[in-house]
Enzyme design. Structure first.
Site, PDB file in Angstrom:
ATOM      1  N   CYS A 187      72.809 -20.937 -43.776  1.00  0.00           N
ATOM      2  CA  CYS A 187      73.749 -19.984 -43.176  1.00  0.00           C
ATOM      3  C   CYS A 187      74.253 -20.472 -41.812  1.00  0.00           C
ATOM      4  CB  CYS A 187      73.045 -18.640 -43.021  1.00  0.00           C
ATOM      5  SG  CYS A 187      74.202 -17.281 -42.880  1.00  0.00           S
ATOM      6  N   ASP A 232      64.770  -9.936 -43.613  1.00  0.00           N
ATOM      7  CA  ASP A 232      64.970 -10.754 -42.419  1.00  0.00           C
ATOM      8  C   ASP A 232      64.088 -10.237 -41.282  1.00  0.00           C
ATOM      9  OD1 ASP A 232      66.126 -12.599 -40.725  1.00  0.00           O
ATOM     10  OD2 ASP A 232      68.170 -11.901 -41.038  1.00  0.00           O
TER      11      ASP A 232
END
Ligand SMILES: O=C(O)c1ccccc1NCC(=O)[C@H](O)[C@H](O)COP(=O)(O)O
Length: 195
Positions: free
Chosen positions: A6, A122
Site C-alpha cells: 500500500c 489494522d
C-alpha cells in the site's frame, strides 16, 4: 497468502511490487497522508499494473461522492475505507467497485461486521507502522481477512503464523523514510510471506 503493498507513489515501487508477485497494490487518497497521491498520477502508475493485480484506492473519512469520484478518476478497481464509514457508504461503493472495510483491532467485533466487503484489521492509526496489541484480537475473524499494521520483512512470517490471516497488507515496513518506498524491502517482504 494474499499480499497487498500500500501507499505506492513511484514507478519503481509499483514495478517492484508487481514483479515480486504482489496480489494487490494500494494508492492513498486520504488527505493528510504522507503517501497521498492525486488521481491523475495514480492513473499513470496504474497503467503499469497487469490485470491479475488488484488495484486499491485507500480513503479515510471522506464523503462517499468524493470517494467514488476519485476512484473513478484514478481507475482503481477496489475502494478501501478506513474511517468507520457507515454501511451505506459501502453499499454505494459496492455498486461499482470491490470493497475493503479497514477497522482497527481494538474496534473489531465479529457481530459488528455484517457487510459483504472484505475485512482488513489494522492498528489504531493506519499507515503508522505500529502493530496492534494481540490482546485486541484474541479470536481472529471467521471470514477472510487481511492483517495490517506494523508488518515488516523481519516480522511478517511470525505474525502470519500467530494470526493465520488470509492475506497481509504493508506500507511503512517497506519504506526507507515515511512515504518513501524501498524496492528492496518490498521484494524482501513479499519473499518472507512465501517461504
Ligand atoms: O498509509 C497511510 O498514510 C494511510 C492514511 C490514511 C488511511 C489509511 C492509510 N493507510 C492504509 C493502509 O492500507 C496501510 O497500508 C495499513 O494501514 C498498514 O500500514 P503500516 O502499518 O504502515 O504497514
Amino acid at each position: 497468502m494474499f499480499v497487498k503493498v500500500c501507499g505506492l507513489r513511484t514507478p519503481e515501487a509499483v514495478d517492484a511490487a508487481v514483479e515480486a508477485g504482489a496480489d494487490a497494490v494500494g494508492f492513498v487518497f486520504a488527505p493528510g497522508s504522507v503517501r497521498l497521491i492525486d488521481p491523475a498520477s495514480a492513473s499513470v502508475l496504474l497503467a503499469r499494473v497487469p490485470e491479475r493485480v488488484e488495484t486499491v484506492g485507500v480513503f479515510r473519512g471522506q464523503p462517499i461522492d468524493e470517494v467514488v469520484r476519485l476512484a473513478r478518476a484514478s481507475g482503481v478497481g477496489t475502494i478501501q475505507l478506513h474511517g468507520d464509514e457507515p454501511d451505506d457508504h459501502f453499499a454505494r461503493a459496492a455498486a461499482g467497485f470491490r470493497t475493503i472495510r479497514a477497522i482497527s483491532a481494538a474496534r473489531f467485533t465479529e457481530s459488528g461486521h455484517a457487510g459483504q466487503e472484505r475485512l482488513l484489521i489494522d492498528a489504531t492509526v493506519p499507515g503508522s507502522g505500529a502493530t496492534f496489541d494481540p490482546a485486541d484480537l484474541p479470536v481472529p475473524p471467521s471470514v477472510d481477512w487481511l492483517l495490517a499494521g506494523g508488518l515488516r520483512p523481519d516480522n511478517v512470517a511470525a505474525l502470519i503464523d500467530a494470526f493465520e490471516p488470509s492475506g497481509v497488507d504493508v506500507s511503512s515496513g517497506v519504506e526507507s523514510a515515511p512515504g518513501v518506498k524501498d524496492p528492496a524491502l518490498i521484494r524482501a517482504f513479499i519473499a518472507a510471506t512465501r517461504p
